[in-house]
Design a protein around this motif. Structure first.
Motif, PDB file in Angstrom:
ATOM      1  N   GLY A 271       0.701  -1.154   0.033  1.00  0.00           N
ATOM      2  CA  GLY A 271       0.021   0.088  -0.210  1.00  0.00           C
ATOM      3  C   GLY A 271       0.780   1.190  -0.090  1.00  0.00           C
ATOM      4  O   GLY A 271       0.160   2.395  -0.056  1.00  0.00           O
ATOM      5  N   LYS A 272       2.297   1.078  -0.059  1.00  0.00           N
ATOM      6  CA  LYS A 272       3.121   2.453   0.128  1.00  0.00           C
ATOM      7  C   LYS A 272       3.961   2.465  -1.055  1.00  0.00           C
ATOM      8  O   LYS A 272       5.109   2.818  -0.928  1.00  0.00           O
ATOM      9  N   LEU A 273       3.379   2.328  -2.190  1.00  0.00           N
ATOM     10  CA  LEU A 273       4.232   2.192  -3.332  1.00  0.00           C
ATOM     11  C   LEU A 273       3.617   3.318  -4.376  1.00  0.00           C
ATOM     12  O   LEU A 273       3.261   2.924  -5.416  1.00  0.00           O
ATOM     13  N   PRO A 274       3.782   4.668  -3.982  1.00  0.00           N
ATOM     14  CA  PRO A 274       3.183   5.758  -4.828  1.00  0.00           C
ATOM     15  C   PRO A 274       3.845   5.788  -6.270  1.00  0.00           C
ATOM     16  O   PRO A 274       3.009   6.217  -7.174  1.00  0.00           O
ATOM     17  N   GLU A 290      -4.530 -16.824   3.283  1.00  0.00           N
ATOM     18  CA  GLU A 290      -5.214 -16.294   4.819  1.00  0.00           C
ATOM     19  C   GLU A 290      -6.559 -15.664   4.436  1.00  0.00           C
ATOM     20  O   GLU A 290      -6.855 -15.390   3.219  1.00  0.00           O
ATOM     21  N   PRO A 291      -7.200 -15.383   5.588  1.00  0.00           N
ATOM     22  CA  PRO A 291      -8.416 -14.590   5.012  1.00  0.00           C
ATOM     23  C   PRO A 291      -8.277 -13.366   4.597  1.00  0.00           C
ATOM     24  O   PRO A 291      -9.488 -12.982   3.508  1.00  0.00           O
ATOM     25  N   ARG A 292      -7.448 -12.576   4.468  1.00  0.00           N
ATOM     26  CA  ARG A 292      -7.232 -11.493   3.716  1.00  0.00           C
ATOM     27  C   ARG A 292      -6.300 -11.443   2.605  1.00  0.00           C
ATOM     28  O   ARG A 292      -5.740 -10.599   2.411  1.00  0.00           O
ATOM     29  N   GLY A 293      -6.332 -12.611   1.991  1.00  0.00           N
ATOM     30  CA  GLY A 293      -5.189 -12.994   1.258  1.00  0.00           C
ATOM     31  C   GLY A 293      -5.210 -12.307  -0.127  1.00  0.00           C
ATOM     32  O   GLY A 293      -4.146 -12.274  -0.844  1.00  0.00           O
ATOM     33  N   MET A 294      -6.319 -11.351  -0.628  1.00  0.00           N
ATOM     34  CA  MET A 294      -6.200 -10.734  -1.618  1.00  0.00           C
ATOM     35  C   MET A 294      -6.002  -9.149  -1.431  1.00  0.00           C
ATOM     36  O   MET A 294      -6.017  -8.274  -2.322  1.00  0.00           O
ATOM     37  N   ASP A 295      -5.675  -8.825  -0.192  1.00  0.00           N
ATOM     38  CA  ASP A 295      -5.227  -7.708   0.278  1.00  0.00           C
ATOM     39  C   ASP A 295      -4.180  -6.945  -0.638  1.00  0.00           C
ATOM     40  O   ASP A 295      -4.281  -5.568  -0.786  1.00  0.00           O
ATOM     41  N   PHE A 296      -3.246  -7.758  -1.084  1.00  0.00           N
ATOM     42  CA  PHE A 296      -2.212  -7.186  -1.896  1.00  0.00           C
ATOM     43  C   PHE A 296      -2.773  -6.537  -2.981  1.00  0.00           C
ATOM     44  O   PHE A 296      -2.272  -5.509  -3.489  1.00  0.00           O
ATOM     45  N   LEU A 297      -3.738  -7.090  -3.549  1.00  0.00           N
ATOM     46  CA  LEU A 297      -4.260  -6.548  -4.978  1.00  0.00           C
ATOM     47  C   LEU A 297      -5.107  -5.256  -4.484  1.00  0.00           C
ATOM     48  O   LEU A 297      -5.014  -4.201  -5.141  1.00  0.00           O
ATOM     49  N   THR A 298      -5.939  -5.306  -3.393  1.00  0.00           N
ATOM     50  CA  THR A 298      -6.665  -4.020  -3.179  1.00  0.00           C
ATOM     51  C   THR A 298      -5.609  -3.002  -2.566  1.00  0.00           C
ATOM     52  O   THR A 298      -6.096  -1.735  -3.067  1.00  0.00           O
ATOM     53  N   SER A 299      -4.512  -3.320  -2.246  1.00  0.00           N
ATOM     54  CA  SER A 299      -3.669  -2.150  -1.647  1.00  0.00           C
ATOM     55  C   SER A 299      -3.061  -1.476  -2.607  1.00  0.00           C
ATOM     56  O   SER A 299      -2.605  -0.191  -2.694  1.00  0.00           O
ATOM     57  N   LEU A 300      -2.980  -1.889  -3.981  1.00  0.00           N
ATOM     58  CA  LEU A 300      -2.464  -1.505  -4.939  1.00  0.00           C
ATOM     59  C   LEU A 300      -3.013  -0.174  -5.482  1.00  0.00           C
ATOM     60  O   LEU A 300      -2.646   0.138  -6.385  1.00  0.00           O
ATOM     61  N   ALA A 301      -4.358  -0.321  -5.095  1.00  0.00           N
ATOM     62  CA  ALA A 301      -5.109   1.113  -5.333  1.00  0.00           C
ATOM     63  C   ALA A 301      -4.397   2.268  -5.158  1.00  0.00           C
ATOM     64  O   ALA A 301      -4.674   3.574  -5.668  1.00  0.00           O
ATOM     65  N   ASN A 302      -3.467   2.371  -4.159  1.00  0.00           N
ATOM     66  CA  ASN A 302      -2.594   3.479  -3.686  1.00  0.00           C
ATOM     67  C   ASN A 302      -1.276   3.689  -4.801  1.00  0.00           C
ATOM     68  O   ASN A 302      -0.495   4.434  -4.318  1.00  0.00           O
ATOM     69  N   SER A 303      -1.509   3.000  -5.817  1.00  0.00           N
ATOM     70  CA  SER A 303      -0.133   3.371  -6.739  1.00  0.00           C
ATOM     71  C   SER A 303      -0.858   3.528  -8.167  1.00  0.00           C
ATOM     72  O   SER A 303      -0.930   2.924  -9.044  1.00  0.00           O
TER      73      SER A 303
END
Length: 920
Positions: A271-274, A290-303
């Motif tokens: 999430g901190k890769l602008p 893991e339960p939040r295993g797709m968070d890596f994809l969601t976090s890229l909204a900050n890029s």
């Protein structure tokens, strides 16, 4: 000055074994610089452009080509000798140039090792030795070059480990050791390189986890410490362990490639890769269980700058979240294939308005293909094959005016083929095979002028006839309509598909006769029209299809006499089984004899005469090139087909990813040759076949023209002594040719083996040399005299003559080839084309601005005829006359005046006569 003297004393005490300080401190001056440059010149054994001709005592060394000096002290500060074709070694005297700050010897053919004395260059800031053939290890002494900021040793043959001492170079900002044979771990000291902005270590054999301080694993705050790091390329190694979570906080990162390793565990939060633009994690063992295993994809909204994102070929599971639509609007490539994703493809993907390619093939996605895809204005490539998509193909795909390739095979799609595909005027490939499609083939798809690769509609339930509009596909290379319910006749217009190489219309209900127009497909290699209801005779004109490797006419109702000439004499090519009314043919067919000609009707005789006449006037060799169909039929899933489909072979097509896998990401270990415009790698494809892959250096001036010239030439030609093209890959800036592999290398290696490659050299006897000369002459004779329009190779030399397992010669490298104007065998292009060929082999008239002609190739053929060592290798008295006649022929070919040179047809006859005289 005292400080410098102390530094030199410390250097000598510490590194005395390899810095040669045993005789006291060296005293460097202008004379030392000149002497060192002259030693460097003496170590260059080949200077094809004559650059070092200026390096002589008639002019000050500061005026020599590639040399820059300090204005006041006249000391050498820069050596720039990039891309000059040098062969030789780097002498230890390079370390005497004590004012040197810039050294660039990139893209030559330097071998040997990097001298340890290079550590004396304490002013050195830039060292570029990439794209050579340098062996040995990375010198530890480089750590003494304390001002070094740019270090490029990529694309060489370096081995051993990366010295941990390099971690002390506090100003080091750019490092590239890619494409070597380096092993071991990435030094933990690299975590301290606070100035590091670009780290490129891809395509080596580095292993283990990313280093963690002194304990062997990377600390979680590594990327926080490397605050300047913007480029991290570690792809194509043997790295393992987890990706450090701190990567998600490395705000300076712009390009990250960790592909083709063995990283495991979860993909961290990102999430901190602008500033990130390229993020490739493909071909690892990453999971998201893991339960939040797709968070890596969601976090890229900050890029918001992300342009390329790939997690292909991992172990990812679960459903794709709708947040995929929140990715960067700059995203061009979205690659998530070969995982285990389930559920539907979110309709929010339509938010990615700049995407040109998305790849979700080889997953377990279900549901309908979202019609919202049709709103992506820049989409060019759709890869959705090998899933479980159902429902209809969206009509909205016809809105994609830039669409080039559509891959929807091996799904559960039903309904009709959208006629709206006809709006996609840039479409080149359409693969809808192995689905549940029905209805007729819309004629609109046959009216696309760019359709130049593949049309595959096989293994569906299509009905009706094939529209006559199919003849408009004059650029198509592969058509597969097999295993459907098509009926009617095979359109006569199929003969207008002049570039066709692969045609499969088997297992349908086609009726009528085999159209005579098939003989117009001069480059066709595969025809299967078996298992239909075809009647009538087999056209004798098919005898003329000289490149045909498969002609399957079995299981029809054909009748009459089977032709015997041409391909019909080879039972490995032709199959006519289960046609009960056929007769004659070659004896091995074991068919009944035909009625005598007297018993045939006059009408039948007339038809035979007409067929024979038509065959005799058929024109020679139409367009032929590449881009083959997939290599083998896939698992048919829900479809039930006959057992013979399991053994069906179809020609391959390869993407850039396939070629990277075949060459271990273009590893230097697979490199077998380099030229001005490209590198050639030995590759092993996914079917186990060994090929040569020529990758063009598109950043090199002229490489694009070379690629187009080679494609244009090879599109027109086919001969047993020309290297066979298997496929072509053209994706953006990546251009490559897939060629038949020649295990015995090139003629240059055999005639003039170098010491470092002496194990490759083989003694070529007189008979073998004559065979090679005959093969090359045969290839040139075909190019000059037997093509519809003559082709001039323009770069004939021993390194462009390859030898197969039987030592037969094959001509290659058509990057400078020119097609001559029709009806003008000596037509030429303007002199603005510049010099064409290689120095030493190029015809002299080219140097004066004369145009390209076939006689230029004849001149090149005449060079390098006789080896002075031949008598020592093999000799018979009868060879005196043979060598004399070959030498005489060579001198004739190398005549200064083009009009005095023989043609290649005449040369071929001369060589045959010499061989015949030696065999008597």
């Amino acid at each position: 000055m005292a400080t410098k003297a102390i530094l030199l004393i410390l250097i000598c005490l510490t590194f005395h074994p390899f810095l040669g300080c045993s005789q006291g401190l060296p005293r460097f001056n202008n004379n030392t610089d000149q002497e060192s440059l002259l030693v460097l010149r003496s170590h260059i054994t080949h200077d094809p452009l004559g650059v070092l001709g200026t390096w002589n005592l008639n002019s000050p060394f500061c005026n020599w080509t590639g040399i820059t000096c300090n204005v006041t002290k006249q000391r050498v500060t820069s050596i720039d000798l990039e891309n000059l074709g040098f062969v030789g070694t780097i002498p230890p005297h390079i370390g005497n140039l004590s004012f040197l700050s810039y050294l660039n010897l990139q893209n030559n053919s330097l071998f040997g090792s990097i001298p340890q004395e290079i550590g004396r260059l304490f002013r050195l800031r830039t060292l570029i030795l990439g794209s050579n053939r340098i062996r040995g290890t990375i010198p530890v002494s480089l750590s003494l070059c304390s001002r070094l900021s740019y270090l490029d040793l990529s694309i060489n043959r370096l081995e051993g480990t990366i010295p941990s001492e390099l971690g002390a170079l506090s100003e080091l900002a750019n490092v590239s050791f890619s494409t070597n044979f380096l092993t071991g771990h990435i030094p933990s000291s690299f975590a301290n390189l606070s100035s590091l902005s670009n780290l490129v270590l891809m395509s080596n054999s580095l292993k283990g986890p990313l280093p963690e301080g002194l304990t062997g694993t990377l600390p979680t705050d590594m990327f926080t410490n490397l605050t300047s790091l913007s480029t991290l390329f570690l792809g194509g190694n043997l790295l393992s362990g987890r990706i450090p979570p701190s990567i998600g906080y490395a705000s300076s990162l712009t390009r990250v490639d960790l592909a083709n390793n063995s990283f495991s565990g979860q993909i961290p939060w990102l999430g901190k890769l602008p500033n990130i633009r390229i993020l490739s994690l493909q071909s690892n063992q990453l999971v998201n269980d893991e339960p939040r295993g797709m968070d890596f994809l969601t976090s890229l909204a900050n890029s918001p700058q992300l342009e390329v994102f790939s997690v292909a070929e991992n172990l990812l599971t679960g459903k794709l979240p709708s947040s995929i639509g929140n990715l960067s609007r700059q995203l061009s490539l979205l690659v998530m294939n070969n995982n285990f994703f389930q559920g539907t493809l979110p309709r929010e993907i339509s938010n990615l308005v700049n995407v040109t390619l998305f790849a979700f093939e080889h997953n377990s996605l279900t549901g309908n293909i979202p019609s919202s895809i049709g709103t992506l204005p820049n989409l060019q490539y759709i890869f959705l094959q090998e899933n479980r998509f159902s429902g209809k193909i969206p009509e909205s795909l016809g809105n994609l005016t830039y669409l080039a390739e559509v891959h929807l095979s091996n799904n559960l799609l039903e309904g009709t083929i959208p006629s709206s595909f006809g709006n996609c005027q840039r479409l080149q490939l359409l693969d809808l095979s192995v689905n549940l499609l029905n209805g007729t083939i819309p004629p609109d798809i046959f009216r696309i002028p760019s359709f130049g690769k593949v049309l595959n509609l096989s293994f569906n339930s299509l009905t009706g006839s094939v529209p006559s509009d199919i003849g408009s596909l004059n650029m198509i290379q592969a058509i597969d309509f097999s295993s459907n319910r098509l009926s009617g006749g095979i359109p006569f217009t199929i003969g207008d598909c002049s570039s066709l190489m692969y045609l499969d219309m088997s297992r349908n209900s086609f009726q009528g006769t085999i159209p005579n127009s098939l003989d117009k497909l001069r480059g066709i290699e595969y025809i299967d029209i078996s298992s239909n209801n075809l009647t009538g005779n087999i056209p004798a004109s098919l005898e003329s299809l000289r490149f045909l490797q498969v002609l399957n006419l079995s299981r029809n109702q054909l009748s009459g006499e089977v032709p015997t000439a041409g391909i019909f004499g080879n039972l490995t090519v032709v199959s006519v089984s289960e046609n009960l009314k056929l007769c004659g043919g070659v004896p091995d067919l074991e068919l009944p004899k035909c009625d005598s000609p007297r018993e045939k009707s006059s009408g039948l005789r007339l038809r035979i005469v007409l067929i024979a006449t038509f065959a005799s006037i058929a024109f020679i060799l139409a367009s032929v090139l590449v881009f083959w169909l997939v290599s083998r039929k896939k698992d048919l899933g829900v479809h039930q087909v006959k057992e013979e489909a399991d053994s069906l072979e179809i020609y391959p097509m390869y993407r850039q990813h396939d070629l990277k896998l075949a060459t271990r990401n273009f590893s230097s270990e697979c490199l077998i040759g380099e030229g001005s415009f490209g590198s050639v790698y030995k590759g092993v494809l996914n079917d186990g076949s060994v090929v040569a892959i020529k990758v063009f250096k598109m950043g090199q001036h002229g490489a694009s023209k070379s690629f187009l010239a080679e494609c244009e030439a090879l599109r027109r030609i086919r001969h047993r002594n020309l290297v066979k093209i298997i496929s072509v890959c053209s994706a953006g800036d990546f251009k490559a040719l897939v060629l038949k592999f020649m295990p015995n290398g090139n003629l240059e290696q055999l005639l003039h083996p170098r010491s470092e490659a002496s194990e490759v050299g083989k003694a070529l006897g007189m008979n073998q040399r004559l065979n090679v000369a005959e093969d090359v002459a045969s290839a040139l004779e075909y190019l000059h005299h037997d093509c519809e329009t003559p082709v001039v190779h323009c770069d004939l030399k021993p390194s462009n003559v390859l030898l197969d397992e039987e030592m037969s010669a094959h001509l290659t490298d058509f990057g400078l080839a020119r097609i001559l104007l029709r009806n003008s065998p000596n037509a030429h292009f303007s002199s603005s084309l510049g010099l064409k060929g290689s120095i030493g082999y190029m015809a002299p008239e080219y140097g004066t601005g004369a145009g390209v002609s076939t006689r230029g190739d004849v001149y090149s053929f005449g060079i390098d005829i006789v080896d002075h060592e031949l008598k020592q290798k093999e000799w018979q008295p009868a060879y005196d006359d043979g060598i004399g006649r070959m030498l005489e022929m060579g001198l004739m070919c190398a005549s200064k005046s083009p009009v005095e040179r023989p043609t290649m047809r005449e040369v071929s006859v001369m060589i045959k006569n010499v061989k015949a005289s030696l065999s008597e």
